[in-house]
Design a protein around this motif. Structure first.
Motif, PDB file in Angstrom:
ATOM      1  N   ARG A 114     -27.192  47.264  32.756  1.00  0.00           N
ATOM      2  CA  ARG A 114     -27.995  46.686  31.669  1.00  0.00           C
ATOM      3  C   ARG A 114     -27.293  46.879  30.325  1.00  0.00           C
ATOM      4  NH1 ARG A 114     -32.427  49.198  32.596  1.00  0.00           N
ATOM      5  NH2 ARG A 114     -33.439  47.541  33.816  1.00  0.00           N
ATOM      6  N   GLN A 115     -26.691  48.076  30.120  1.00  0.00           N
ATOM      7  CA  GLN A 115     -25.966  48.323  28.875  1.00  0.00           C
ATOM      8  C   GLN A 115     -24.761  47.401  28.747  1.00  0.00           C
ATOM      9  OE1 GLN A 115     -25.083  52.502  29.220  1.00  0.00           O
ATOM     10  NE2 GLN A 115     -27.101  53.152  28.414  1.00  0.00           N
ATOM     11  N   ARG A 116     -24.007  47.213  29.833  1.00  0.00           N
ATOM     12  CA  ARG A 116     -22.847  46.325  29.808  1.00  0.00           C
ATOM     13  C   ARG A 116     -23.272  44.896  29.495  1.00  0.00           C
ATOM     14  NH1 ARG A 116     -17.740  46.751  32.078  1.00  0.00           N
ATOM     15  NH2 ARG A 116     -18.364  48.736  33.008  1.00  0.00           N
ATOM     16  N   ARG A 121     -23.560  40.234  25.903  1.00  0.00           N
ATOM     17  CA  ARG A 121     -24.383  39.194  25.288  1.00  0.00           C
ATOM     18  C   ARG A 121     -24.267  39.229  23.763  1.00  0.00           C
ATOM     19  NH1 ARG A 121     -30.736  38.995  26.488  1.00  0.00           N
ATOM     20  NH2 ARG A 121     -30.601  40.993  25.362  1.00  0.00           N
ATOM     21  N   ALA A 122     -24.107  40.449  23.186  1.00  0.00           N
ATOM     22  CA  ALA A 122     -24.005  40.565  21.731  1.00  0.00           C
ATOM     23  C   ALA A 122     -22.715  39.936  21.213  1.00  0.00           C
ATOM     24  CB  ALA A 122     -24.104  42.030  21.306  1.00  0.00           C
ATOM     25  N   ILE A 123     -21.604  40.228  21.882  1.00  0.00           N
ATOM     26  CA  ILE A 123     -20.330  39.658  21.387  1.00  0.00           C
ATOM     27  C   ILE A 123     -20.204  38.198  21.771  1.00  0.00           C
ATOM     28  CG2 ILE A 123     -19.221  41.935  21.417  1.00  0.00           C
ATOM     29  CD1 ILE A 123     -17.824  41.142  23.993  1.00  0.00           C
ATOM     30  N   ARG A 124     -20.906  37.773  22.819  1.00  0.00           N
ATOM     31  CA  ARG A 124     -20.887  36.338  23.174  1.00  0.00           C
ATOM     32  C   ARG A 124     -21.573  35.526  22.083  1.00  0.00           C
ATOM     33  NH1 ARG A 124     -24.824  33.239  25.373  1.00  0.00           N
ATOM     34  NH2 ARG A 124     -24.208  31.322  26.470  1.00  0.00           N
ATOM     35  N   ASP A 125     -22.642  36.087  21.524  1.00  0.00           N
ATOM     36  CA  ASP A 125     -23.334  35.363  20.455  1.00  0.00           C
ATOM     37  C   ASP A 125     -22.441  35.196  19.224  1.00  0.00           C
ATOM     38  OD1 ASP A 125     -25.540  35.213  22.058  1.00  0.00           O
ATOM     39  OD2 ASP A 125     -26.566  36.940  21.164  1.00  0.00           O
ATOM     40  N   ALA A 137     -21.309  39.883  33.876  1.00  0.00           N
ATOM     41  CA  ALA A 137     -22.189  40.975  33.460  1.00  0.00           C
ATOM     42  C   ALA A 137     -23.633  40.710  33.920  1.00  0.00           C
ATOM     43  CB  ALA A 137     -22.133  41.117  31.946  1.00  0.00           C
ATOM     44  N   ARG A 138     -24.058  39.470  33.833  1.00  0.00           N
ATOM     45  CA  ARG A 138     -25.423  39.145  34.280  1.00  0.00           C
ATOM     46  C   ARG A 138     -25.565  39.316  35.785  1.00  0.00           C
ATOM     47  NH1 ARG A 138     -27.300  33.277  32.780  1.00  0.00           N
ATOM     48  NH2 ARG A 138     -25.604  32.861  34.259  1.00  0.00           N
ATOM     49  N   ALA A 143     -27.487  42.445  40.560  1.00  0.00           N
ATOM     50  CA  ALA A 143     -27.171  43.219  41.764  1.00  0.00           C
ATOM     51  C   ALA A 143     -27.683  44.650  41.645  1.00  0.00           C
ATOM     52  CB  ALA A 143     -25.660  43.199  42.008  1.00  0.00           C
ATOM     53  N   ALA A 144     -27.570  45.239  40.461  1.00  0.00           N
ATOM     54  CA  ALA A 144     -28.072  46.604  40.259  1.00  0.00           C
ATOM     55  C   ALA A 144     -29.584  46.655  40.420  1.00  0.00           C
ATOM     56  CB  ALA A 144     -27.642  47.098  38.875  1.00  0.00           C
ATOM     57  N   ARG A 145     -30.265  45.650  39.914  1.00  0.00           N
ATOM     58  CA  ARG A 145     -31.717  45.596  40.099  1.00  0.00           C
ATOM     59  C   ARG A 145     -32.096  45.498  41.584  1.00  0.00           C
ATOM     60  NH1 ARG A 145     -32.785  41.213  35.265  1.00  0.00           N
ATOM     61  NH2 ARG A 145     -33.048  42.722  33.540  1.00  0.00           N
TER      62      ARG A 145
END
Length: 356
Positions: A114-116, A121-125, A137-138, A143-145
């Motif tokens: 989730r942190q990754r 997402r922040a730098i993609r924006d 990353a998504r 997969a982690a969920r």
């Protein structure tokens, strides 16, 4: 005097094979009388019934293990929630510890994913990360969920398997059979023990098939203890098939309020009305029996008792059914032993018996 009269009466009855009315002295206040009555005869068939528990339970193992404790014996009473059987649980506890560790790892992986994802997402924006990096990353987050949900399910299953090592009673009842012994290894699906509930109860009996139609149309059934105390019944069920060996049909009656004294396995009497018809009735004590002869004293128009032969049927509730010899409304002596001595008696008459 009375003894001489009885001996004379016995001699007359023995010598005359047909009906010979005996004219006795006029009735007095000591002679109790009764009236021949017409009433409906309910022919009743008494069957042997068996009290059974409605709820029988065979408890089977839902996990594997070795029987450590089985404290109940056959016939013991059990209460809801009581621990009846315990299995050795080291394997289940080890499995639970393993899946809990897996859950902790999955939760840590989910936090990392989730942190990754948030950083990407922040730098993609800001147009500093490619779409490919964002998608990766998504996907890692999804997969982690999924791994966390799978670990949660594993923990729930392991906890359930651990509870299966403690077998408890679901309801009050009686311990009726044990299929395993302490020290024996069991597997999932293997029967462990049998129990039955003390309520509700029912009575079952075998009804001869020839009475099935009558009972189905007009059921009139009474159930009682062997000692005679009645039991209140509920729904009647007739089995949809007959037993070819005995030509009977099983009938089943729910017991409405059996009480604590009624237990599964007890015997009961099931009285089934199998026919109804009109019949003539007289008190049972009014009948005179001498060898094969059956007779009563009938009062004539002058209240004099005359002996008349009768043919009788069944006895029911202190009354005798009259098949021939009397008509409804006629008066008879209810206590024939109280007839006066022969000094006052007139000469015997002869009167033919009458059919009803």
């Amino acid at each position: 005097m009375k003894l001489r009269f009885r001996l004379l009466l016995a001699l007359v009855l023995a010598l005359v094979p047909t009906v010979v009315p005996v004219l006795a002295s006029p009735a007095n206040d000591d002679l109790a009388t009764a009236v021949v009555t017409r009433d409906t005869l309910h022919e009743t068939l008494v069957l042997d019934g068996l009290v059974e528990a409605v709820e029988h339970t065979t408890v089977s193992s839902q996990t594997r293990g070795r029987v450590v404790e089985l404290p109940f014996e056959v016939g013991d009473s059990i209460t809801a929630g009581a621990e009846i059987l315990r299995l050795e649980d080291s394997e289940q506890r080890a499995r639970l510890a393993q899946v809990r560790a897996s859950l902790e790892q999955a939760e840590a992986d989910l936090v990392d994913a989730r942190q990754r994802f948030e950083r990407i997402r922040a730098i993609r924006d800001q147009n500093l990360a490619s779409e490919q990096a964002f998608d990766q990353a998504r996907n890692r987050l999804d997969a982690a969920r999924a791994r966390r949900e799978r670990s949660l399910a594993g923990v729930s299953e392991a906890e359930q398997q651990l509870t299966y090592t403690r077998v408890r009673a679901e309801r009050d009842g009686v311990f009726t059979r044990r299929h395993v012994e302490p020290g024996e290894a069991v597997r999932p699906g293997q029967p462990l023990f049998d129990t039955l509930a003390l309520a509700p109860l029912r009575v079952e009996a075998a009804l001869p098939r020839r009475y099935l139609a009558h009972v189905r149309e007009t059921p009139d059934i009474r159930v009682s203890h062997p000692e005679g105390q009645p039991l209140e019944t509920g729904t009647l069920t007739l089995y949809p098939r007959a037993d070819p060996a005995s030509d009977t049909v099983r009938l089943r009656l729910r017991l409405a309020s059996p009480g604590p004294e009624v237990l599964p396995g007890m015997l009961a009497k099931v009285a089934v009305v199998v026919s109804r018809r009109d019949a003539l009735w007289i008190p049972a004590e009014s009948l005179i029996q001498r060898s094969e002869l059956r007779a009563v004293f009938v009062l004539d128009d002058e209240d004099r008792p005359r002996l008349r032969q009768v043919r009788v049927g069944i006895e029911q509730d202190g009354r005798l059914e009259v098949l021939a010899g009397l008509d409804a409304g006629e008066r008879i002596l209810a206590n024939p032993d109280a007839v006066a001595s022969p000094e006052d008696a007139a000469s015997p008459d002869t009167e033919g018996s009458r059919d009803r």
